[in-house]
Design a protein around this motif. Sequence first.
Motif, PDB file in Angstrom:
ATOM      1  N   VAL A 215       0.885  -1.023   0.050  1.00 38.17           N
ATOM      2  CA  VAL A 215      -0.029  -0.040  -0.055  1.00 38.17           C
ATOM      3  C   VAL A 215       0.816   1.234  -0.123  1.00 38.17           C
ATOM      4  O   VAL A 215       2.109   1.010   0.324  1.00 38.17           O
ATOM      5  CB  VAL A 215      -0.879  -0.067   1.221  1.00 38.17           C
ATOM      6  N   ALA A 216       0.578   2.442  -0.278  1.00 39.96           N
ATOM      7  CA  ALA A 216       1.061   3.751  -0.160  1.00 39.96           C
ATOM      8  C   ALA A 216       0.160   4.368   0.545  1.00 39.96           C
ATOM      9  O   ALA A 216      -0.986   4.713   0.585  1.00 39.96           O
ATOM     10  CB  ALA A 216       1.572   3.983  -1.794  1.00 39.96           C
ATOM     11  N   LYS A 217       0.634   5.893   0.565  1.00 45.07           N
ATOM     12  CA  LYS A 217       0.207   6.985   1.042  1.00 45.07           C
ATOM     13  C   LYS A 217      -0.824   6.873   2.236  1.00 45.07           C
ATOM     14  O   LYS A 217      -0.243   6.441   3.271  1.00 45.07           O
ATOM     15  CB  LYS A 217      -0.682   7.683  -0.059  1.00 45.07           C
ATOM     16  N   LYS A 218      -2.061   7.276   2.206  1.00 40.42           N
ATOM     17  CA  LYS A 218      -2.820   7.363   3.483  1.00 40.42           C
ATOM     18  C   LYS A 218      -2.966   5.648   4.220  1.00 40.42           C
ATOM     19  O   LYS A 218      -2.982   5.635   5.524  1.00 40.42           O
ATOM     20  CB  LYS A 218      -4.016   7.991   3.329  1.00 40.42           C
ATOM     21  N   LYS A 219      -2.878   4.854   3.262  1.00 47.07           N
ATOM     22  CA  LYS A 219      -3.184   3.556   3.545  1.00 47.07           C
ATOM     23  C   LYS A 219      -1.979   2.728   4.211  1.00 47.07           C
ATOM     24  O   LYS A 219      -2.006   2.195   5.220  1.00 47.07           O
ATOM     25  CB  LYS A 219      -3.542   2.594   2.365  1.00 47.07           C
ATOM     26  N   LEU A 220      -0.636   3.489   3.829  1.00 47.04           N
ATOM     27  CA  LEU A 220       0.397   3.054   4.478  1.00 47.04           C
ATOM     28  C   LEU A 220       0.806   3.826   5.836  1.00 47.04           C
ATOM     29  O   LEU A 220       1.030   3.123   6.806  1.00 47.04           O
ATOM     30  CB  LEU A 220       1.785   3.352   3.517  1.00 47.04           C
ATOM     31  N   LEU A 221       0.207   4.883   5.865  1.00 49.40           N
ATOM     32  CA  LEU A 221      -0.013   5.616   7.150  1.00 49.40           C
ATOM     33  C   LEU A 221      -0.760   5.041   8.042  1.00 49.40           C
ATOM     34  O   LEU A 221      -0.424   4.755   9.407  1.00 49.40           O
ATOM     35  CB  LEU A 221      -0.317   7.157   6.784  1.00 49.40           C
ATOM     36  N   MET A 222      -1.927   4.438   7.515  1.00 52.87           N
ATOM     37  CA  MET A 222      -2.824   3.642   8.690  1.00 52.87           C
ATOM     38  C   MET A 222      -2.245   2.579   9.034  1.00 52.87           C
ATOM     39  O   MET A 222      -2.434   2.299  10.413  1.00 52.87           O
ATOM     40  CB  MET A 222      -4.144   3.690   7.917  1.00 52.87           C
ATOM     41  N   ASN A 223      -1.577   1.878   8.290  1.00 58.15           N
ATOM     42  CA  ASN A 223      -0.989   0.723   8.673  1.00 58.15           C
ATOM     43  C   ASN A 223       0.227   0.563   9.585  1.00 58.15           C
ATOM     44  O   ASN A 223       0.279   0.090  10.680  1.00 58.15           O
ATOM     45  CB  ASN A 223      -0.242  -0.173   7.412  1.00 58.15           C
ATOM     46  N   CYS A 224       0.847   1.638   9.409  1.00 62.15           N
ATOM     47  CA  CYS A 224       1.972   2.053  10.382  1.00 62.15           C
ATOM     48  C   CYS A 224       1.316   2.564  11.713  1.00 62.15           C
ATOM     49  O   CYS A 224       2.034   2.396  12.942  1.00 62.15           O
ATOM     50  CB  CYS A 224       3.006   3.235   9.875  1.00 62.15           C
ATOM     51  N   ALA A 225       0.193   3.487  11.698  1.00 55.86           N
ATOM     52  CA  ALA A 225      -0.327   3.931  12.828  1.00 55.86           C
ATOM     53  C   ALA A 225      -0.768   2.827  13.679  1.00 55.86           C
ATOM     54  O   ALA A 225      -0.830   2.610  14.839  1.00 55.86           O
ATOM     55  CB  ALA A 225      -1.321   4.989  12.509  1.00 55.86           C
ATOM     56  N   PHE A 226      -1.293   1.675  13.097  1.00 59.42           N
ATOM     57  CA  PHE A 226      -1.819   0.563  13.610  1.00 59.42           C
ATOM     58  C   PHE A 226      -0.747  -0.140  14.351  1.00 59.42           C
ATOM     59  O   PHE A 226      -0.861  -0.716  15.397  1.00 59.42           O
ATOM     60  CB  PHE A 226      -2.615  -0.390  12.839  1.00 59.42           C
ATOM     61  N   ILE A 227       0.278  -0.620  13.729  1.00 58.08           N
ATOM     62  CA  ILE A 227       1.577  -0.817  14.433  1.00 58.08           C
ATOM     63  C   ILE A 227       2.041  -0.252  15.522  1.00 58.08           C
ATOM     64  O   ILE A 227       2.278  -0.621  16.627  1.00 58.08           O
ATOM     65  CB  ILE A 227       2.725  -0.992  13.260  1.00 58.08           C
ATOM     66  N   LEU A 228       1.775   1.255  15.611  1.00 59.58           N
ATOM     67  CA  LEU A 228       2.386   2.078  16.607  1.00 59.58           C
ATOM     68  C   LEU A 228       1.318   1.547  17.861  1.00 59.58           C
ATOM     69  O   LEU A 228       1.769   1.488  18.901  1.00 59.58           O
ATOM     70  CB  LEU A 228       2.259   3.577  16.343  1.00 59.58           C
ATOM     71  N   CYS A 229       0.102   1.606  17.618  1.00 55.35           N
ATOM     72  CA  CYS A 229      -0.894   1.126  18.614  1.00 55.35           C
ATOM     73  C   CYS A 229      -0.682  -0.279  18.933  1.00 55.35           C
ATOM     74  O   CYS A 229      -0.773  -0.254  20.485  1.00 55.35           O
ATOM     75  CB  CYS A 229      -2.362   1.319  18.065  1.00 55.35           C
ATOM     76  N   LYS A 230      -0.276  -1.014  18.236  1.00 55.99           N
ATOM     77  CA  LYS A 230       0.220  -2.450  19.098  1.00 55.99           C
ATOM     78  C   LYS A 230       1.157  -2.357  20.096  1.00 55.99           C
ATOM     79  O   LYS A 230       1.297  -3.257  20.949  1.00 55.99           O
ATOM     80  CB  LYS A 230       0.288  -3.435  17.862  1.00 55.99           C
ATOM     81  N   GLY A 231       2.189  -1.574  19.736  1.00 58.92           N
ATOM     82  CA  GLY A 231       3.179  -1.321  20.692  1.00 58.92           C
ATOM     83  C   GLY A 231       4.362  -2.478  20.667  1.00 58.92           C
ATOM     84  O   GLY A 231       5.254  -2.345  21.665  1.00 58.92           O
ATOM     85  N   LEU A 232       4.335  -3.445  19.791  1.00 65.64           N
ATOM     86  CA  LEU A 232       5.424  -4.384  19.719  1.00 65.64           C
ATOM     87  C   LEU A 232       6.754  -3.854  18.923  1.00 65.64           C
ATOM     88  O   LEU A 232       6.419  -3.170  18.028  1.00 65.64           O
ATOM     89  CB  LEU A 232       4.973  -5.690  18.941  1.00 65.64           C
ATOM     90  N   HIS A 233       7.849  -4.303  19.493  1.00 69.73           N
ATOM     91  CA  HIS A 233       8.909  -3.743  18.869  1.00 69.73           C
ATOM     92  C   HIS A 233      10.180  -5.006  18.612  1.00 69.73           C
ATOM     93  O   HIS A 233       9.812  -6.012  19.567  1.00 69.73           O
ATOM     94  CB  HIS A 233       9.560  -2.679  19.559  1.00 69.73           C
ATOM     95  N   THR A 234      10.791  -5.097  17.869  1.00 69.30           N
ATOM     96  CA  THR A 234      12.026  -5.874  17.738  1.00 69.30           C
ATOM     97  C   THR A 234      13.175  -5.193  17.280  1.00 69.30           C
ATOM     98  O   THR A 234      13.239  -4.006  17.193  1.00 69.30           O
ATOM     99  CB  THR A 234      11.559  -6.740  16.523  1.00 69.30           C
ATOM    100  N   GLN A 235      14.502  -6.083  17.238  1.00 67.49           N
ATOM    101  CA  GLN A 235      15.667  -5.224  17.162  1.00 67.49           C
ATOM    102  C   GLN A 235      16.045  -5.101  15.530  1.00 67.49           C
ATOM    103  O   GLN A 235      15.353  -5.672  14.801  1.00 67.49           O
ATOM    104  CB  GLN A 235      16.658  -6.323  17.488  1.00 67.49           C
ATOM    105  N   MET A 236      16.772  -4.349  15.290  1.00 74.50           N
ATOM    106  CA  MET A 236      17.213  -3.857  13.745  1.00 74.50           C
ATOM    107  C   MET A 236      18.613  -3.592  13.789  1.00 74.50           C
ATOM    108  O   MET A 236      19.334  -3.116  14.645  1.00 74.50           O
ATOM    109  CB  MET A 236      16.398  -2.414  13.582  1.00 74.50           C
ATOM    110  N   ASP A 237      19.142  -4.208  12.554  1.00 74.82           N
ATOM    111  CA  ASP A 237      20.607  -3.924  12.414  1.00 74.82           C
ATOM    112  C   ASP A 237      20.896  -2.590  12.096  1.00 74.82           C
ATOM    113  O   ASP A 237      19.937  -1.806  11.273  1.00 74.82           O
ATOM    114  CB  ASP A 237      20.888  -4.717  11.271  1.00 74.82           C
ATOM    115  N   LEU A 238      22.100  -1.959  12.089  1.00 81.39           N
ATOM    116  CA  LEU A 238      22.329  -0.854  11.598  1.00 81.39           C
ATOM    117  C   LEU A 238      23.961  -0.857  11.017  1.00 81.39           C
ATOM    118  O   LEU A 238      24.650  -1.952  11.331  1.00 81.39           O
ATOM    119  CB  LEU A 238      22.761   0.352  12.729  1.00 81.39           C
TER     120      LEU A 238
END
Length: 471
Positions: A215-238
């Motif tokens: 998805v893109a634009k507003k739908k991508l923003l909605m999906n990412c906002a849902f991820i924020l609400c769930k509050g689960l996190h994982t590790q990421m490489d740098l």
Amino acid sequence: MAAGRRAPPEPGGGPVLLQGVFGAGPSPGAASCSLALTPRELQVRGPGGSCGGSSAGPDAALRLADCVGSAAFPAASSAACFSLVCYPLRGPRWGSPARQRLERTFRVCLAPDAEGNLRIAQAWSRRIRELSVPVVPAQDERAHHAHEKVRDEDLSQWDTLVVMSGDGLLYEVVNGLMERPDWEDTMKKPLCILPGGSGNALAASINHYAGNDHVAKKKLLMNCAFILCKGLHTQMDLVSLSTASGKRLFSFLGFGWGFISDVDIDSEKYRRLGNARFTLGTLQCLAKLRVYQGRLSYLPVGPEQGPSTPSSRDPPGTLPNGQAGPVPLGTEVSGGALPADSLLVPLCQPVPGHWTVVPEEEFVSVYAIYQSHLGTNLLMAPAAGLHDGCIHLFYLRAGISRLALLKIFLAMARGTHLDLNCPHLRYVPVRAFRLEPRTAAGIMTVDGEALACEPVQGQIHNRLCRVLTGS
């Protein structure tokens, strides 16, 4: 950039910001009470109480750190109401204290008309929301403002850092955090990206990792906002990048030189077009296709270090928000010092003998990416993961036709560009790389930001930070 706030340790109200007398409930016959709003709490006094000046203190004080929301709405008889929902800690007779829901509603009938009362209720509700979940800062005020803000800010009161922008602002935030003396602790705070730019590569990658449709634009923003609400996190490489001029940078997305970087930077003037800027930039760069000369070397991923075979010692990937992960595996840390680039030798020395040196020295593009997406509509590395311990290195050798190059980018929208078996396109998973341009020609980019064209080398650092993710 926004953040989820933790309750401050010290009690106290502070100066009174708003005060008034309202009904102590939504019904017309409710008793009146005096309210005083301070930066830290809403003080409630019964009939006859004075706001802000009573030495005896309020009858009740609702801490704004416990508040999760506030709303204003019209009521009967031209009145209006505003309410707030809190989850204060309450201790039982036995056992540990626990948060319990508390909702309070206040009736406003000070103005002679319904609109006036609703405006008063909205003013109180809006101020309560601003104080309970502040934003730091509302927008970038100047170049590198976010970098300076997170480097110098007291972050102890925040649980999560939320960046609503493109990838460039998150790049500033990551490097600002890595410049702090307490970087080991601050990098355990989860980061969240809400797409607000034109590329939004990390947001698209996280959406992909969560198993969501493209998805893109507003739908991508909605999906990412849902991820924020769930509050689960994982590790990421740098990836740690070192330049010949002595800079050391930390990158979460990718490093590029040549055609792809040209498109990224040359299309900046079309930013108002959103993601379409890259399509227009691609066509323009195809018309003036350039060849860049330099030496590319890399340390390939060994069979025991493949991106799909994580070590059995690795900790669980996903944790609820608020739980700090262990020190990243494979990262050398000593007394607050930054992680050492143990796979690299100084740029003034030849690469180690077990590295691979690409025999060709003329390229159209070199790109080292560590996430799946190069942009919202470009699935460049379908096999990539947030913590796969791998740099996905792509390079295009000179001699490729404009038509073949266009076909590769069209196929990249579906992640099928490697299926074309183009002889000029090479892909190899690596743990470290070095790029030495023969001349200072062309544009280099790191996470979409321009970099001076000079020798650069980098290596992966496993699980160095945390991001919010969908699973």
